[in-house]
Design an enzyme around this catalytic site. Structure first.
Site, short mmCIF file in Angstrom:
data_model
loop_
_atom_site.label_atom_id
_atom_site.label_comp_id
_atom_site.label_asym_id
_atom_site.label_seq_id
_atom_site.Cartn_x
_atom_site.Cartn_y
_atom_site.Cartn_z
CG ASP A 127 -1.61 1.20 1.17
OD1 ASP A 127 -3.40 0.61 0.70
OD2 ASP A 127 -1.80 2.42 2.11
CD1 TRP A 128 -1.47 5.81 1.53
CD2 TRP A 128 0.56 6.83 0.83
NE1 TRP A 128 -1.70 6.94 0.50
CE2 TRP A 128 -0.89 7.10 0.35
CE3 TRP A 128 2.16 6.98 0.14
CZ2 TRP A 128 0.00 8.87 -0.23
CZ3 TRP A 128 2.20 8.18 -0.27
CH2 TRP A 128 1.00 9.33 0.03
CD1 TRP B 272 -7.98 4.18 -0.40
CD2 TRP B 272 -9.22 3.13 1.17
NE1 TRP B 272 -7.40 4.37 0.92
CE2 TRP B 272 -8.42 3.93 1.61
CE3 TRP B 272 -9.76 2.12 1.76
CZ2 TRP B 272 -8.35 3.45 3.13
CZ3 TRP B 272 -10.09 2.10 3.42
CH2 TRP B 272 -8.99 2.95 3.83
CG ASP C 248 -6.31 -4.95 -2.64
OD1 ASP C 248 -7.59 -4.33 -2.30
OD2 ASP C 248 -5.24 -4.64 -2.95
CG HIS D 10 -5.28 -3.78 0.55
ND1 HIS D 10 -4.47 -2.97 -0.23
CD2 HIS D 10 -4.65 -2.42 1.43
CE1 HIS D 10 -4.07 -1.64 -0.72
NE2 HIS D 10 -3.49 -2.10 1.04
#
Length: 465
Positions: free
Chosen positions: A290-291, A331, A417, A446
């Protein structure tokens, strides 16, 4: 004294007085008394710190004094009273002294050998057996120890706070929120003097030898924190490797600025670069999700000599010149409409195997809405246009991965995801020179590291070969 029980309680109170004196001197509060024919002939209290003597346990001090008084190392007609179950060293000394009876107060489940960890006194192979009576004034003895260690923890927290004072524009999640988290036993590390931090306190895990053949730098995304890597970390350290897992500012045990506007792509990136330099990380395998990838994938081009591998899971390079996945827009919209969403509940949707305690661990960093500025900020920070902050850095990183990257790479994707699934990960895999097709986990969503033990084992074999 009418009964043996009354006598035992009387002498244990004298031992408790010795334990209290030890506590006042800064020692672990354990006290002991040696009694002979109804008279106290010697006392002892813990003193290893003051005496720089690892043998200066209360029992040893009392045994030495009793032997000196009687002029005999054999104490065959004496009873020893001690407030805490004896350890192996002290129990061995009592057996050598031919002590006929030992009475203790609180049990010691970590080092006690009068029945807790083992029962040395009941070992038939030894040439002397001692009668043991436990549990005399156990609650009082345990309370004294508990109060001492609570005060010591309070003092350590105060020292940590003094070493890393809290800025007026930030919050710090109370440490009690992180007590007894399942599967997360590691000691915290903090840094607040990186230039970019400006005094904010950043938390990170640092396990394994500093000269390890590989260092795994594990970067989490939103809304998770370093807890996400609890299944992978033990596999890496068991292989003899080092693991560093920071909490981004605003997440986990790191400080949390009160304003969402505080957060910026380039600033978070600079903090991570400074941390890599400060910890002198070498032979790094960059582990991102992710980030963690949106930021982390921009790091190696700045410090290429430090990075040897890439393990990427459900993430992307947000370059601004390519459309973001549709799931991402959903999201972002959800975060805007429901800013107080339950973090643990979100994790459990894609990971139904998570226990209630594990879900609570993901909620732990955010006691109330005031701690959630980063959760509000990060969805908006993903570069979504060519001129967006961070987009140019990400395009430069894409060029690095396509043309200059010389390390090994592995991508893993959770097929379930809806935000950064297989399509997004194929784009990333194709942007990394020499990267094989993604490993697809059919049941994962995810938060792929929740299935991390098997991934970590595969990664160790892949990157260490």
């Amino acid at each position: 004294m009418s009964t043996q029980a009354d006598a035992d309680a009387h002498w244990m109170r004298l031992a408790l007085a010795e334990a209290q004196a030890a506590a006042q001197a800064g020692e672990v509060p354990v006290g002991a008394v040696v009694v002979r024919e109804g008279q106290a002939i010697a006392t002892g209290r813990n003193a290893p710190v003051q005496g720089h003597d690892p043998t200066a346990h209360a029992e040893i001090v009392a045994l030495r004094a009793a032997a000196q008084r009687l002029g005999n190392y054999r104490l065959e007609d004496c009873t020893l009273y001690v407030t805490l179950e004896p350890c192996a060293m002290c129990s061995g000394a009592m057996l050598h002294a031919r002590m006929p009876r030992v009475v203790f107060g609180a049990r010691d489940p970590k080092t006690g050998v009068a029945g807790s960890v083992l029962n040395l006194f009941a070992t038939p192979q030894l040439n002397h057996q001692t009668v043991v009576q436990g549990g005399v004034l156990a609650d009082e003895c345990a309370a004294l120890l508990g109060d001492f260690f609570r005060q010591r923890r309070h003092e350590k927290r105060a020292q940590a706070l003094a070493a890393h004072p809290l800025r007026d524009d930030a919050l710090r999640t109370p440490e009690a929120r992180f007590a007894d988290l399942p599967g997360y036993p590691w000691a915290p590390h903090y840094v607040s003097d990186l230039p970019a931090l400006g005094g904010l306190r950043l938390h990170y895990l640092d396990e394994g030898p500093q000269d390890a053949p590989l260092t795994w730098l594990c970067l989490h995304g939103t809304p998770s924190w370093s807890y996400l890597y609890r299944h992978m970390l033990p596999v890496f350290t068991a292989a003899g490797h080092r693991v560093v897992a920071p909490d981004l500012i605003g997440f986990g045990k790191s400080d949390k600025p009160k304003r969402a506007a505080f957060h910026a792509f380039a600033w978070h990136r600079e903090v991570l670069l400074e941390l890599v330099e400060r910890l002198d990380l070498r032979r790094v395998v960059l582990v991102v999700q992710d980030w963690g990838g949106i930021l982390g994938l921009t790091l190696p081009m700045a410090l290429p000599q430090r990075f040897a591998g890439l393990l990427a899971m459900n993430t992307l390079l947000a370059t601004g010149d390519a459309p973001l996945p549709q799931g991402f827009w959903a999201w972002r919209e959800m975060c805007a409409k429901k800013p107080l969403y339950g973090v643990g509940r979100l994790l459990s949707r894609g990971n139904p195997h998570l226990s209630a305690a594990e879900c609570a661990a993901y909620d732990a960093p955010f006691p109330d809405r005031g701690y959630r500025a980063a959760l509000r900020a990060f969805p908006k920070l993903v570069p979504d246009a060519p001129e967006a902050p961070g987009a140019a850095l990400s395009r430069a990183a894409r060029h690095f991965w396509q043309h200059d990257w010389a390390g090994r790479s592995l991508t893993v994707v959770g097929a379930q995801d809806p935000v950064l699934g297989p399509a997004a990960m194929r784009v990333l895999q194709q942007a990394v020179r020499g990267c094989p097709p993604p490993v697809v986990l059919a049941q994962a969503g995810h938060f792929v590291p929740e299935h991390g033990a098997a991934i970590a084992r595969q990664a160790v074999e892949y990157f260490a070969s």
